[in-house]
Write a protein that holds these residues in place. Structure first.
Motif, short mmCIF file in Angstrom:
data_model
loop_
_atom_site.label_atom_id
_atom_site.label_comp_id
_atom_site.label_asym_id
_atom_site.label_seq_id
_atom_site.Cartn_x
_atom_site.Cartn_y
_atom_site.Cartn_z
N THR A 190 36.30 -9.89 12.03
CA THR A 190 37.22 -9.25 11.03
C THR A 190 38.59 -9.22 11.64
O THR A 190 38.55 -8.84 12.75
CB THR A 190 36.79 -7.99 10.46
N SER A 192 42.19 -7.92 11.57
CA SER A 192 43.26 -6.88 10.83
C SER A 192 44.55 -7.60 10.62
O SER A 192 44.95 -8.77 10.99
CB SER A 192 43.62 -5.83 12.08
N LYS A 193 45.34 -6.87 9.67
CA LYS A 193 46.61 -7.38 9.36
C LYS A 193 47.73 -7.54 10.52
O LYS A 193 48.37 -8.56 10.47
CB LYS A 193 47.32 -6.63 8.35
N GLN A 195 46.91 -8.38 13.56
CA GLN A 195 46.36 -9.67 14.43
C GLN A 195 46.72 -11.00 13.41
O GLN A 195 47.27 -12.04 14.30
CB GLN A 195 44.64 -9.68 14.50
N THR A 233 37.25 -9.18 1.95
CA THR A 233 38.06 -7.93 2.37
C THR A 233 37.01 -6.92 3.07
O THR A 233 36.12 -6.57 2.30
CB THR A 233 38.88 -7.36 1.13
N ILE A 237 40.38 -2.18 7.16
CA ILE A 237 40.50 -2.99 8.56
C ILE A 237 41.02 -4.36 8.30
O ILE A 237 42.08 -4.34 9.02
CB ILE A 237 39.08 -3.44 9.02
N GLY A 238 40.76 -5.10 7.48
CA GLY A 238 41.36 -6.35 7.40
C GLY A 238 40.52 -7.48 6.58
O GLY A 238 40.07 -7.08 5.72
#
Length: 246
Positions: A190, A192-193, A195, A233, A237-238
């Motif tokens: 997963t 994140s935005k 990252q 989604t 988290i992302g």
């Protein structure tokens, strides 16, 4: 397709190609572009000439039109595949064939692939996509190491800038391609935005972080048009790209 310059003197060929097409413009421009891309290219104007050239000097790949003035491309591949296979080297019986033709019906595609074609692309074609498909066939048939990323039926070729799902091309913008490449390189993880922004939009991005959501939506429309869905989604988290868990 536009004409290309002659390859740099001394460049080593990436493979020996045989282009078979009766259109003079294609016979001029396509081989020039392929030579500039680093290939060694022979050219034939009809089926009989193609068969003779393939027997005399078996290529690593044949780019074959279907509509030829003597025998059609389907008969050419039938006769190629009927040639005896040679031990310790290529022969017509095992040379890869990529159809490059204006014949675009589903029945034509099925015929070409059923007769032993390795790929099928229709005219007019994008030169970069054609070269990417050539590299893909050569990797499969010559044992070249692949740098492609694969998740289920989704494949991304970073060298050829080509994405396919279930064998069908997926056309992406440069930003969509970078985003998909990042997610596929980190499949099952997963992201994140933050990252995603850092790796796809780089450090100098100072816009609205919701751009990530926008581009994920763009990708879903193009990549997840068929089942199973690969982009997921993870709320709070992302996003993650993975095959569905059973």
């Amino acid at each position: 397709m536009t004409a290309a310059r002659t390859p740099r003197r001394g460049a080593s060929p990436k493979g020996h190609l045989l282009v078979v097409d009766d259109e003079p413009t294609v016979r001029d421009l396509l081989p020039a572009a392929l030579r500039y891309a680093g290939f060694d290219v022979d050219v034939a104007a009809d089926g009989a000439q193609a068969l003779a050239m393939a027997a005399r000097r078996p290529p690593d790949l044949v780019l074959l039109d279907v509509m030829l003035p003597d025998i059609d491309g389907f008969e050419v591949i039938r006769q190629l595949r009927a040639q005896p296979r040679r031990t310790g080297g290529r022969s017509g019986g095992d040379v890869p064939v990529l159809f490059v033709t204006a014949r675009e019906t589903k029945e034509d595609r099925i015929t070409g692939l059923t007769l032993g074609g390795d790929d099928y692309i229709t005219k007019p074609f994008d030169l970069e996509e054609l070269i990417a498909r050539i590299h893909a066939v050569l990797r499969r048939t010559m044992g070249e190491p692949s740098t492609a990323l694969v998740v289920g039926a989704l494949e991304l070729d970073p060298e050829g800038h080509l994405v396919t799902r279930a064998g069908q091309p997926v056309r992406l913008s440069p930003t969509e391609f970078r985003l998909l490449h990042f997610l596929m390189a980190n499949a099952e993880l997963t992201m994140s935005k933050a990252q995603i922004l850092e790796n796809v939009w780089r450090y100098d991005f100072d816009g609205d972080p919701s751009i990530v959501d926008t581009y994920i939506s763009y990708l879903r429309r193009k990549v997840d048009r068929v089942e199973p869905k690969l982009l997921h989604t993870v709320h709070g988290i992302g996003y993650v790209l993975r095959e569905p868990r059973t």
